[in-house]
Design a protein around this motif. Structure first.
Motif, PDB file in Angstrom:
ATOM      1  N   SER A   1     -11.301 -23.810  11.171  1.00 11.76           N
ATOM      2  CA  SER A   1     -10.937 -25.226  11.274  1.00 11.76           C
ATOM      3  C   SER A   1     -11.807 -26.001  10.294  1.00 11.76           C
ATOM      4  O   SER A   1     -12.972 -25.645  10.057  1.00 11.76           O
ATOM      5  CB  SER A   1     -11.158 -25.757  12.695  1.00 11.76           C
ATOM      6  OG  SER A   1     -10.225 -25.195  13.593  1.00 11.76           O
TER       7      SER A   1
ATOM      8  N   ARG B   1      -2.489 -20.207   5.207  1.00 15.34           N
ATOM      9  CA  ARG B   1      -1.851 -20.460   6.495  1.00 15.34           C
ATOM     10  C   ARG B   1      -0.992 -19.255   6.879  1.00 15.34           C
ATOM     11  O   ARG B   1      -0.248 -18.721   6.054  1.00 15.34           O
ATOM     12  CB  ARG B   1      -1.018 -21.738   6.455  1.00 15.34           C
ATOM     13  CG  ARG B   1      -1.875 -22.976   6.229  1.00 15.34           C
ATOM     14  CD  ARG B   1      -1.201 -24.259   6.656  1.00 15.34           C
ATOM     15  NE  ARG B   1      -2.073 -25.407   6.449  1.00 15.34           N
ATOM     16  CZ  ARG B   1      -3.018 -25.801   7.293  1.00 15.34           C
ATOM     17  NH1 ARG B   1      -3.197 -25.130   8.427  1.00 15.34           N
ATOM     18  NH2 ARG B   1      -3.775 -26.843   7.027  1.00 15.34           N
TER      19      ARG B   1
ATOM     20  N   LYS C   1       1.413 -18.624  13.551  1.00 19.43           N
ATOM     21  CA  LYS C   1       0.496 -18.715  14.694  1.00 19.43           C
ATOM     22  C   LYS C   1       0.473 -17.422  15.509  1.00 19.43           C
ATOM     23  O   LYS C   1      -0.586 -17.018  16.024  1.00 19.43           O
ATOM     24  CB  LYS C   1       0.926 -19.897  15.583  1.00 19.43           C
ATOM     25  CG  LYS C   1      -0.209 -20.539  16.378  1.00 19.43           C
ATOM     26  CD  LYS C   1      -1.231 -21.205  15.483  1.00 19.43           C
ATOM     27  CE  LYS C   1      -2.342 -21.882  16.294  1.00 19.43           C
ATOM     28  NZ  LYS C   1      -1.933 -23.161  16.871  1.00 19.43           N
TER      29      LYS C   1
ATOM     30  N   HIS D   1      -7.382 -21.185  17.341  1.00 22.48           N
ATOM     31  CA  HIS D   1      -7.473 -22.643  17.397  1.00 22.48           C
ATOM     32  C   HIS D   1      -6.813 -23.308  16.199  1.00 22.48           C
ATOM     33  O   HIS D   1      -6.709 -24.532  16.131  1.00 22.48           O
ATOM     34  CB  HIS D   1      -8.942 -23.083  17.488  1.00 22.48           C
ATOM     35  CG  HIS D   1      -9.824 -22.463  16.445  1.00 22.48           C
ATOM     36  ND1 HIS D   1      -9.967 -22.984  15.179  1.00 22.48           N
ATOM     37  CD2 HIS D   1     -10.600 -21.351  16.484  1.00 22.48           C
ATOM     38  CE1 HIS D   1     -10.804 -22.227  14.486  1.00 22.48           C
ATOM     39  NE2 HIS D   1     -11.202 -21.225  15.253  1.00 22.48           N
ATOM     40  N   SER D   2      -6.357 -22.513  15.219  1.00 18.70           N
ATOM     41  CA  SER D   2      -5.609 -23.054  14.081  1.00 18.70           C
ATOM     42  C   SER D   2      -4.831 -21.927  13.429  1.00 18.70           C
ATOM     43  O   SER D   2      -4.901 -20.773  13.860  1.00 18.70           O
ATOM     44  CB  SER D   2      -6.553 -23.711  13.062  1.00 18.70           C
ATOM     45  OG  SER D   2      -7.088 -22.765  12.157  1.00 18.70           O
ATOM     46  N   ASP D   3      -4.069 -22.259  12.388  1.00 18.85           N
ATOM     47  CA  ASP D   3      -3.319 -21.228  11.654  1.00 18.85           C
ATOM     48  C   ASP D   3      -3.912 -20.994  10.273  1.00 18.85           C
ATOM     49  O   ASP D   3      -3.279 -20.413   9.402  1.00 18.85           O
ATOM     50  CB  ASP D   3      -1.850 -21.627  11.532  1.00 18.85           C
ATOM     51  CG  ASP D   3      -1.650 -22.919  10.757  1.00 18.85           C
ATOM     52  OD1 ASP D   3      -2.656 -23.599  10.438  1.00 18.85           O
ATOM     53  OD2 ASP D   3      -0.494 -23.269  10.471  1.00 18.85           O
TER      54      ASP D   3
END
Length: 394
Positions: free
Chosen positions: A169, A156, A159, A187-189
């Motif tokens: 994802s 992770r 962002k 669209h995600s971290d």
């Protein structure tokens, strides 16, 4: 019956590392020094041997001399094996002609015969320019347990930094549902670490198909991974929660070095259970002369310190003259710093000569990191502004 390996690793180490500027003008990025006694390549190589992977192909291309000489026969990493071990794999000429590696996927494709020689069940693909400690055997076990065709190590990230990475994802079982390489709007971290485990048969299939596409950039993140996802292959994410640093910029390399300092460092390179191996010449202990001062710093063997070193890292055979000061900086091997010189918030590459009363950089927080390239000589009383990149003697 032919002998085979369950897993072999292919280590991508041919990148130029252009965002490191002068630090990679003469050497490959994985050969850049780090942590006063290591080079970046030490980390994936040590991870391999600590994970019981004893066959590693190192794919070189840009400025390979220092890197190839440093790796040698692989003895410091226990990779000098009769069957397996470490192998340097530069581009080479075939009957049909010679060509450079065109991308990460093409580099592996051009070495399929090397992989075939060991008939591995799995191929571990690694990047040679990250600082981290990781047990690849855990990732491989997870790959087997899920019956995956490809497993990607993920971490992770903030962002605001996600657009620098391949972003993933997954569903609730960890199966990858979406992958975008460096998206403008992430669209995600969940970021790809550039560490992949492939089932060999599927890797070969997709690399061969990719090579036949004239429009392909021959890159894992841009081409091969998306193609596997479109093809419905079983692809899973392996979550990593330890320290991992992409040292692709001067700032990130400086930060990674500074992470080693303080009483509770962000990254412990001295953990006995996960030793980071390196090739270092035998040196006498460092010497601190009368009136010298060393605080919160790492100083390697062979150094002679007659001035002040604060919150800095000095590789072997650095000589710091009387009244000279080094603060918040990274000094690589063989550097000579003259009397009264002041260095702040800088990275000084190998074999640099700095004249008396020279001033380099500025206090932390007043600007960008100053970089002095390999083999440069600075005259007495030379002044180098903060954020400057010096590649030629002045």
């Amino acid at each position: 019956m032919a002998i085979s390996k369950k897993v072999i690793a292919m280590l991508l180490a041919g990148g130029q590392g252009s965002r490191l500027y002068a630090l990679t003008s003469k050497i490959a990025k994985p050969a850049v020094p780090y942590g006063a006694k290591y080079r970046i390549i030490d980390f994936p190589l040590s991870n391999c041997v600590n994970s019981n992977i004893d066959t590693v192909g190192v794919l070189t291309q840009y400025q390979p001399l220092v890197l190839s000489e440093y790796i040698g026969n692989g003895q410091p990493w226990d990779l000098d094996r009769a069957f397996g071990g470490v192998h340097i794999l530069p581009p080479y000429q075939e009957k049909t002609g010679a060509r450079w590696y065109r991308g990460t996927a093409n580099a592996i494709y051009q070495n399929l015969n090397f992989i075939r020689a060991y008939s591995p069940k799995y191929v571990l693909v690694l990047s040679g320019d990250h600082i981290y400690k990781m047990d690849y055997s855990e990732m491989i076990a997870e790959h087997e347990r899920t019956g995956a065709d490809c497993t990607i190590a993920v971490i992770r990230v903030p962002k605001e930094e996600a657009s620098r990475f391949g972003i993933i994802s997954t569903d609730e079982d960890g199966r990858i549902t979406k992958f975008e390489e460096k998206p403008k709007t992430p669209h995600s971290d969940l970021a790809s670490m550039g560490v992949y485990v492939f089932s060999t048969e599927k890797l070969f299939r997709y690399l061969i198909e990719d090579d036949q596409k004239e429009s392909s950039s021959n890159d894992f993140g841009k081409d091969v991974i998306p193609a596997m996802l479109r093809g419905g292959e079983r692809m899973f994410a392996h979550s990593f929660k330890g320290y991992w640093k992409d040292v692709g910029t001067v700032q990130s390399l400086w930060e990674a070095n500074m992470d080693l300092l303080s009483g509770a460092p962000a990254f412990d390179i001295f953990e006995p259970s996960w030793r980071i191996h390196s090739r270092n010449p035998i040196q006498p202990p460092h010497y601190a002369g009368e009136g010298s001062l060393i605080t919160n710093s790492l100083v390697s063997g062979g150094c002679e310190i007659y001035g002040s070193v604060q919150n800095s890292l000095l590789s072997h055979n650095v000589r710091l003259g009387r009244g000279a000061s080094v603060k918040d900086s990274v000094i690589m091997a063989g550097v000579e710093i003259g009397e009264g010189a002041v260095i702040e918030y800088s990275i000084i590459d190998e074999n640099v000569r700095i004249g008396k009363h020279a001033r380099i950089g500025a206090p932390l927080g007043r600007g960008e990191i100053t970089v002095i390239g390999r083999d440069v000589t600075l005259e007495d009383r030379a002044e180098v502004d903060c954020g400057s990149v010096i590649e030629q003697s002045i």
